[in-house]
Write a protein that holds these residues in place. Structure first.
Motif, PDB file in Angstrom:
ATOM      1  N   CYS A 164       0.856  -1.184   0.000  1.00  0.00           N
ATOM      2  CA  CYS A 164       0.000   0.000   0.000  1.00  0.00           C
ATOM      3  C   CYS A 164       0.899   1.243   0.000  1.00  0.00           C
ATOM      4  O   CYS A 164       2.062   1.179   0.391  1.00  0.00           O
ATOM      5  CB  CYS A 164      -0.887  -0.014   1.243  1.00  0.00           C
ATOM      6  N   CYS A 214       0.898   3.530   2.058  1.00  0.00           N
ATOM      7  CA  CYS A 214       1.308   3.868   3.426  1.00  0.00           C
ATOM      8  C   CYS A 214       2.488   3.023   3.900  1.00  0.00           C
ATOM      9  O   CYS A 214       3.043   3.285   4.955  1.00  0.00           O
ATOM     10  CB  CYS A 214       0.134   3.711   4.389  1.00  0.00           C
ATOM     11  N   ASP A 253       2.317  -0.422   4.310  1.00  0.00           N
ATOM     12  CA  ASP A 253       1.867  -1.726   4.801  1.00  0.00           C
ATOM     13  C   ASP A 253       1.842  -2.726   3.651  1.00  0.00           C
ATOM     14  O   ASP A 253       1.461  -2.388   2.534  1.00  0.00           O
ATOM     15  CB  ASP A 253       0.463  -1.639   5.406  1.00  0.00           C
ATOM     16  N   VAL A 267      -5.572   1.121  -1.810  1.00  0.00           N
ATOM     17  CA  VAL A 267      -5.185   1.511  -0.454  1.00  0.00           C
ATOM     18  C   VAL A 267      -5.775   0.539   0.560  1.00  0.00           C
ATOM     19  O   VAL A 267      -6.858  -0.003   0.363  1.00  0.00           O
ATOM     20  CB  VAL A 267      -5.607   2.961  -0.114  1.00  0.00           C
ATOM     21  N   CYS A 268      -5.029   0.316   1.634  1.00  0.00           N
ATOM     22  CA  CYS A 268      -5.478  -0.660   2.632  1.00  0.00           C
ATOM     23  C   CYS A 268      -6.556  -0.078   3.540  1.00  0.00           C
ATOM     24  O   CYS A 268      -6.853   1.115   3.490  1.00  0.00           O
ATOM     25  CB  CYS A 268      -4.295  -1.219   3.428  1.00  0.00           C
ATOM     26  N   ASN A 319      -7.012   0.691   6.777  1.00  0.00           N
ATOM     27  CA  ASN A 319      -6.898   1.735   7.799  1.00  0.00           C
ATOM     28  C   ASN A 319      -5.733   2.686   7.575  1.00  0.00           C
ATOM     29  O   ASN A 319      -5.228   3.265   8.519  1.00  0.00           O
ATOM     30  CB  ASN A 319      -6.750   1.084   9.178  1.00  0.00           C
ATOM     31  N   CYS A 320      -5.310   2.871   6.348  1.00  0.00           N
ATOM     32  CA  CYS A 320      -4.111   3.684   6.154  1.00  0.00           C
ATOM     33  C   CYS A 320      -4.440   5.145   5.891  1.00  0.00           C
ATOM     34  O   CYS A 320      -5.541   5.503   5.504  1.00  0.00           O
ATOM     35  CB  CYS A 320      -3.236   3.107   5.052  1.00  0.00           C
ATOM     36  N   ASP A 321      -3.420   5.963   6.074  1.00  0.00           N
ATOM     37  CA  ASP A 321      -3.566   7.395   5.833  1.00  0.00           C
ATOM     38  C   ASP A 321      -3.790   7.704   4.360  1.00  0.00           C
ATOM     39  O   ASP A 321      -4.397   8.705   4.013  1.00  0.00           O
ATOM     40  CB  ASP A 321      -2.315   8.137   6.307  1.00  0.00           C
TER      41      ASP A 321
END
Length: 157
Positions: A68, A70, A72, A90-91, A93-95
């Motif tokens: 991702c 971020c 991860d 995007v994963c 819970n990422c920013d």
């Protein structure tokens, strides 16, 4: 496949060892294996075990990692990778999944200048008393400067 795999392994090793040794026990071991397998042949059991093994391998975590923005990483066949695929890369819970907020450049520059003024005043009066606050203010100003520099506009402080 519902078969006692430990018992199967024991019988197979006994049969194989006695066959290789050209032992008199080979016939007895073969009969014990046949009795254990019932209507199935060794070949049928081997094929079922191979199919079961293949199915289990599909459930195992993949060695391929999907990354991702971020930073991860998720195994390619995991829930996280599936979520990323369905969520634009995007994963969960990422920013990177947070929407970017846009504002007029002038407003952003005003906010940066205000943070810079507060940082300067704090540096003069309380920097040694509250060093963490000073670091935080300096960090905000630097982030603003970096974002403005990336846009190629704005006066750097």
């Amino acid at each position: 496949m519902t078969i006692d795999k430990q018992q199967l392994q024991k019988l197979l090793w006994a049969e194989a060892a006695s066959f290789r040794a050209d032992c008199a026990d080979w016939k007895r071991n073969t009969e014990a294996l046949d009795e254990f397998l019932g209507e199935k042949t060794v070949g049928e059991v081997a094929l079922e075990l191979l199919a079961e093994n293949e199915a289990l391998l599909k459930l195992a975590p993949s060695k391929e990692i999907i990354w991702c923005a971020c930073g991860d990483g998720h195994a390619a066949n995991s829930y996280g990778a599936g979520f990323m695929d369905a969520n634009g890369g995007v994963c969960q819970n990422c920013d990177a999944a947070q929407p970017m907020v846009s504002c007029p450049l002038e407003l952003f520059e005003t906010l940066r200048d205000s943070a810079n003024t507060e940082a300067d005043e704090h540096r003069q009066c309380m920097a040694t008393y509250r060093p963490l606050r000073q670091a935080s203010l300096d960090s905000v100003v630097k982030k603003c400067d970096d974002l403005l520099a990336a846009k190629g506009k704005g006066e750097q402080s």
